[in-house]
Enzyme design. Structure first.
Site, short mmCIF file in Angstrom:
data_model
loop_
_atom_site.label_atom_id
_atom_site.label_comp_id
_atom_site.label_asym_id
_atom_site.label_seq_id
_atom_site.Cartn_x
_atom_site.Cartn_y
_atom_site.Cartn_z
N CYS A 1 0.80 -1.23 0.00
CA CYS A 1 0.00 0.00 0.00
C CYS A 1 0.83 1.28 0.00
CB CYS A 1 -0.99 0.00 1.17
SG CYS A 1 -2.28 -1.24 0.99
N ALA A 2 1.91 1.33 0.75
CA ALA A 2 2.71 2.57 0.80
C ALA A 2 3.32 2.89 -0.55
CB ALA A 2 3.79 2.46 1.88
#
Length: 153
Positions: free
Chosen positions: A47-48
């Site tokens: 996700c990051a």
């Protein structure tokens, strides 16, 4: 389940944006293009890097009159903690919407509900989904991925 050509359902959500908690609604996207970017949860695999790639593209999208709204079933407080903790999120200026009850995720067909075979470990999370909404609020394009696959701009 969201379908191409359908109008998005009305929504109201709390979001974290640039150090503040704000309210976002479907009305915020009317009259402009919008990208809704669903993901499973903060502090999770990939996700990051997805968020960093999206942050790089956000200024160009805004110049085109397009708004971005990321959505997970986390709370606004988790979004705040994640952005403060994760260095890759320093450039994120778009709103990060909180959907802890899963209403938006359900409306867009990305909520993982109980009993869905191999996805039961992710119950209550959203799958990775990208939705492009036109200025009238009509869904024009969508892509939904299993959570084991990330997206990168």
């Amino acid at each position: 389940m969201a379908l191409i050509g359908s109008t998005i359902k009305p929504f109201t959500a709390q979001a974290y944006k640039e150090g503040k908690f704000v309210q976002v609604t479907d009305a915020d996207t009317k009259g402009k293009w919008a990208v809704f970017f669903f993901y499973p949860a903060d502090f999770t695999f990939v996700c990051a890097t997805e968020f960093a790639a999206l942050a790089d593209q956000y200024p160009a999208l805004q110049k085109l009159g397009c708004e971005v709204l990321t959505v997970s079933t986390d709370t606004k407080f988790t979004h705040l903690a994640w952005q403060k903790h994760e260095g890759e999120l320093a450039k994120v200026t778009y709103p990060m919407a909180a959907d802890p009850a899963g209403k938006m995720s359900y409306a867009f067909g990305v909520l993982i509900e109980g009993g869905e075979s191999h996805l039961t470990a992710d119950e209550g999370l959203a799958m990775r989904g990208t939705f492009i909404i036109d200025p009238a609020g009509t869904l024009r394009a969508m892509e939904i991925n299993d959570n084991s696959m990330g997206r990168k701009g």
